[in-house]
Write a protein that holds these residues in place. Sequence first.
Motif, mmCIF file in Angstrom:
data_model
loop_
_atom_site.group_PDB
_atom_site.id
_atom_site.type_symbol
_atom_site.label_atom_id
_atom_site.label_comp_id
_atom_site.label_asym_id
_atom_site.label_seq_id
_atom_site.Cartn_x
_atom_site.Cartn_y
_atom_site.Cartn_z
ATOM 1 N N LEU A 76 0.826 -1.219 0.000
ATOM 2 C CA LEU A 76 0.000 0.000 0.000
ATOM 3 C C LEU A 76 0.856 1.263 0.000
ATOM 4 O O LEU A 76 0.356 2.359 0.269
ATOM 5 N N TYR A 79 -0.406 4.504 -1.654
ATOM 6 C CA TYR A 79 -1.807 4.278 -2.064
ATOM 7 C C TYR A 79 -2.721 5.415 -1.589
ATOM 8 O O TYR A 79 -3.637 5.810 -2.294
ATOM 9 N N ILE A 93 -7.240 2.991 4.259
ATOM 10 C CA ILE A 93 -6.378 1.840 4.528
ATOM 11 C C ILE A 93 -7.187 0.583 4.888
ATOM 12 O O ILE A 93 -6.976 -0.482 4.304
ATOM 13 N N ALA A 96 -8.942 -0.862 1.868
ATOM 14 C CA ALA A 96 -7.972 -1.438 0.925
ATOM 15 C C ALA A 96 -7.439 -2.764 1.460
ATOM 16 O O ALA A 96 -7.275 -3.738 0.709
ATOM 17 N N ALA A 308 2.842 2.461 4.203
ATOM 18 C CA ALA A 308 1.721 3.289 3.753
ATOM 19 C C ALA A 308 1.730 4.657 4.434
ATOM 20 O O ALA A 308 1.082 5.587 3.971
#
Length: 434
Positions: A76, A79, A93, A96, A308
Motif C-alpha cells: 500500500l 496508495y 487503509i 484497501a 503506507a
Amino acid sequence: MECDLIITGGTVLTMTPGSEPLRDGAVAVRDGRIVAVAPATELIDLAPTTTLLDAGGGLIMPGFVNTHTHLAMTLLRGYADDYALQEWLSQHIWPAEKSLMRPETVALGTRLAVAECLRAGVTCVCDMYFFSQLIAEELAAAGLRAVVPESLIDFPTPSSPTPDDALRLARDLMERFREHPLIRPAIAPHAPYSVSAANLVKAAELADDFGTPFIIHLAETRAEVDGILKDKGVTPVAYLADLGILSERTVAAHCVHVSPDDIDILAELGVGVASNPVSNLKLASGVAPVPQMLAAGIKVGLGTDGAASNNTLDLLRDAQIAALLYKGVSGDPTCMPARQIVELLTIGGARVLGLGDRIGTLEPGKDADVICLGVNAPHATPLHDPYSHVAYAARAADVQHVLVRGRVVMQGRHLLTLDEADTLAQARHAAAAI
Ligand SMILES: [Zn+2]
C-alpha cells in the motif's frame, strides 16, 4: 580459536557503553554468535584458515532495529497519502486491506519488505499485522530477525472474524515459535480506542502466560487523547496502566502526546517506546518528546511504521530526520548528539523489544547481527567521526553486507535468501488489483 567467519577490513563500532571505534578491527563468528571482537591481525593470527568477509575499509556495526512497522503494508506504499490519521485509516487503509490482504498477498508484501529492510541494514523488525504464522515463516526463511504478533481489533480483520479468533491465532503462534532462534511471537491489540478493555486484558494475559511482548499503538494523536479523556476520564497511558496491562514487555508505538505524568508512568512500569518520527510527521500527529522520555530513563527505539504512512522502511533515513527534528523542536543543537542517534538505531531498539541481551551491540556471546557500511562514495568522504557519519551522512545504499545470526543474507548488495526481481514483479502485479 575456532570460528566460521571473520568480518574484517574496517572500523568496528561495538556500541557497547563507553566503547571507542576499533580501527582495523574484526568480528569473529561461530554458530551464529560473536566469539571475539579484536584487532584484525590478532584474530586472523588466532584462526588463519577462517573465511574472511571484507568490509572494504568501511564500518562494521550492529544491524539496525526497526521497533515498529507493518511489513505487508509495503503493497500500500503511496496508495493514500496526505490524509489525517482517522480518515486515512477508516476511509482508505482499512477498506484497501479488506480487498487486498489475503494470505498470499500478506506473504508477498512481507517478502518485499524483507528485501527493503535488508538493503537498508535493518536486521530486526517488530511487525504488527495479520496472518502472523505465515509472516513468521516468511521471515524465518529469509533470515530476518523479528518480533511477530498476531494483531487484534474489535472488528473483523483479514485473518480473524472476531477478536477471540485473533487471540486463538496468537496462542497458536506462541506455542509454535516460542523457542525459535529468530522469531519472537507476540500479541498486538491495535490501540486503546479500537480494542475494548476486556479484549485488552485478555491479550495482556496471553502475553503474560507466554512471557512475550505486548505491542500497542499508544497516544499517537491529540484526538486519541481527547477521546479517551472524554470516555474514561484519564489519558490513554493512565487508562492502560489502570487496567494493569503495562509492563516491561510492553512495546508502545508512538507516545507522541504524553504528559509529564504519563512519562513517569511509562518509566515506572518499564514500558518500551517505539517512536516513529517520520510517520508522525507525515500524518501531522506531532513530535514525540523523545529527549524527555530518554531523560526519564524510558527505553526508546525508532520505527518506520508501515510503508503506507512513511513511505519507506529505511530506518537510517528516519533516524537522520529524527536527529534534526529534536534539535529543531528544542532549539538546542546539542540535543540528541550523533552517538545517541546511533544507539537508538541499535541497542536502544533492541532493549525496547526485550532483545538487549541478544543483539544491539557487537560483543562476545551476542548473536552476530552485523552490517558493513561502505564509506567510499563522495557523500561519505572524508570520515572524521563514525557516529557523525551514521547519524548525518550515510545512506541505506551504502550498506554492503548484512548478517543475521551469523548467516550472510546480503553480500556486496546482493540478496542471498530471496528472489528480489521475482518479488518486485509479483508485488507490482498484486498492487494493481486494489
Ligand atoms: Zn503502526
